[in-house]
Design a protein around this motif. Sequence first.
Motif, PDB file in Angstrom:
ATOM      1  N   THR A   1     -91.054 -63.735 -25.399  1.00  0.00           N
ATOM      2  CA  THR A   1     -91.483 -62.822 -23.721  1.00  0.00           C
ATOM      3  C   THR A   1     -90.636 -62.188 -23.705  1.00  0.00           C
ATOM      4  O   THR A   1     -89.646 -62.306 -23.734  1.00  0.00           O
ATOM      5  N   LEU A   2     -90.995 -60.059 -23.450  1.00  0.00           N
ATOM      6  CA  LEU A   2     -89.311 -59.534 -22.832  1.00  0.00           C
ATOM      7  C   LEU A   2     -89.323 -59.541 -21.092  1.00  0.00           C
ATOM      8  O   LEU A   2     -90.481 -60.494 -20.901  1.00  0.00           O
TER       9      LEU A   2
ATOM     10  N   SER B   1     -81.529 -62.620 -24.896  1.00  0.00           N
ATOM     11  CA  SER B   1     -81.023 -62.974 -23.501  1.00  0.00           C
ATOM     12  C   SER B   1     -80.600 -64.402 -24.371  1.00  0.00           C
ATOM     13  O   SER B   1     -81.702 -64.960 -23.959  1.00  0.00           O
ATOM     14  N   SER B   2     -79.717 -64.570 -24.107  1.00  0.00           N
ATOM     15  CA  SER B   2     -79.595 -66.196 -24.161  1.00  0.00           C
ATOM     16  C   SER B   2     -77.897 -66.853 -23.455  1.00  0.00           C
ATOM     17  O   SER B   2     -77.439 -65.854 -23.244  1.00  0.00           O
TER      18      SER B   2
ATOM     19  N   ILE C   1     -81.411 -59.842 -14.978  1.00  0.00           N
ATOM     20  CA  ILE C   1     -80.881 -59.529 -16.044  1.00  0.00           C
ATOM     21  C   ILE C   1     -81.250 -58.140 -15.906  1.00  0.00           C
ATOM     22  O   ILE C   1     -80.333 -57.488 -16.790  1.00  0.00           O
ATOM     23  N   ALA C   2     -82.291 -58.458 -16.310  1.00  0.00           N
ATOM     24  CA  ALA C   2     -82.742 -56.510 -16.369  1.00  0.00           C
ATOM     25  C   ALA C   2     -81.696 -55.662 -15.415  1.00  0.00           C
ATOM     26  O   ALA C   2     -81.552 -54.788 -15.687  1.00  0.00           O
TER      27      ALA C   2
ATOM     28  N   THR D   1     -83.233 -48.476 -23.963  1.00  0.00           N
ATOM     29  CA  THR D   1     -84.505 -48.987 -24.404  1.00  0.00           C
ATOM     30  C   THR D   1     -85.322 -49.717 -25.380  1.00  0.00           C
ATOM     31  O   THR D   1     -86.811 -50.169 -25.088  1.00  0.00           O
ATOM     32  N   PHE D   2     -84.228 -50.125 -26.006  1.00  0.00           N
ATOM     33  CA  PHE D   2     -85.317 -51.205 -26.336  1.00  0.00           C
ATOM     34  C   PHE D   2     -85.150 -52.730 -26.103  1.00  0.00           C
ATOM     35  O   PHE D   2     -85.198 -52.700 -25.087  1.00  0.00           O
ATOM     36  N   PRO D   3     -86.538 -53.443 -26.587  1.00  0.00           N
ATOM     37  CA  PRO D   3     -86.494 -54.507 -26.309  1.00  0.00           C
ATOM     38  C   PRO D   3     -86.091 -55.818 -25.862  1.00  0.00           C
ATOM     39  O   PRO D   3     -85.195 -55.533 -26.771  1.00  0.00           O
ATOM     40  N   ILE D   4     -86.304 -56.241 -24.536  1.00  0.00           N
ATOM     41  CA  ILE D   4     -84.305 -57.431 -23.897  1.00  0.00           C
ATOM     42  C   ILE D   4     -85.747 -58.693 -23.704  1.00  0.00           C
ATOM     43  O   ILE D   4     -86.957 -58.438 -23.084  1.00  0.00           O
ATOM     44  N   THR D   5     -85.577 -59.817 -24.226  1.00  0.00           N
ATOM     45  CA  THR D   5     -86.185 -60.976 -23.734  1.00  0.00           C
ATOM     46  C   THR D   5     -85.529 -61.399 -22.802  1.00  0.00           C
ATOM     47  O   THR D   5     -85.071 -61.056 -22.332  1.00  0.00           O
TER      48      THR D   5
END
Length: 164
Positions: free
Chosen positions: A14-15, A65-66, A80-81, A92-96
Amino acid sequence: MDTNSSSDRDFSFTLLDGTTFHLCNGQVVLVVNTASRCGFARQFDALQRLHDRYHIHGFTVLGVSSQSFGKQEFEQSCDIATAIQNKWSSLTFPITELTAVRGKSIHPFYAWAATQVSWCGRPKWNFHKYLIGKDGQCITWFASSTDPLAPKVVEAIEAALGNQ
């Protein structure tokens, strides 16, 4: 090496925006466990450069993200965002959203990846990298300290893409 079909490895994440990213999507993916407050977070810029260079050829970086190492990530997706936007506004790459990469709540991808590599190839800190092929196979891994633009990383990505 794992003999399961690629559909058995169709892991989803899940992003931060609530959408779903499927790992087995026909792309080469560099899966990186990230933490915005980690000293290795300087790698975000290099990861974006990799993503920009090879995305047109079927490659993406997936930032996972961890808090699994040093609790160096925020707990809430919005935090986080915001942290990423404030420091690395051009990503621009996806981050969870927050994802466990070890422990009792380990994400299924990380549990599977641990079976694909030796103990040395498992994440020991933030910014550990797994390179996953178009077929969902784990091609190789890179330690947290490995610069994303290091020749061995670039060469592995290009080989996975068919020497683009």
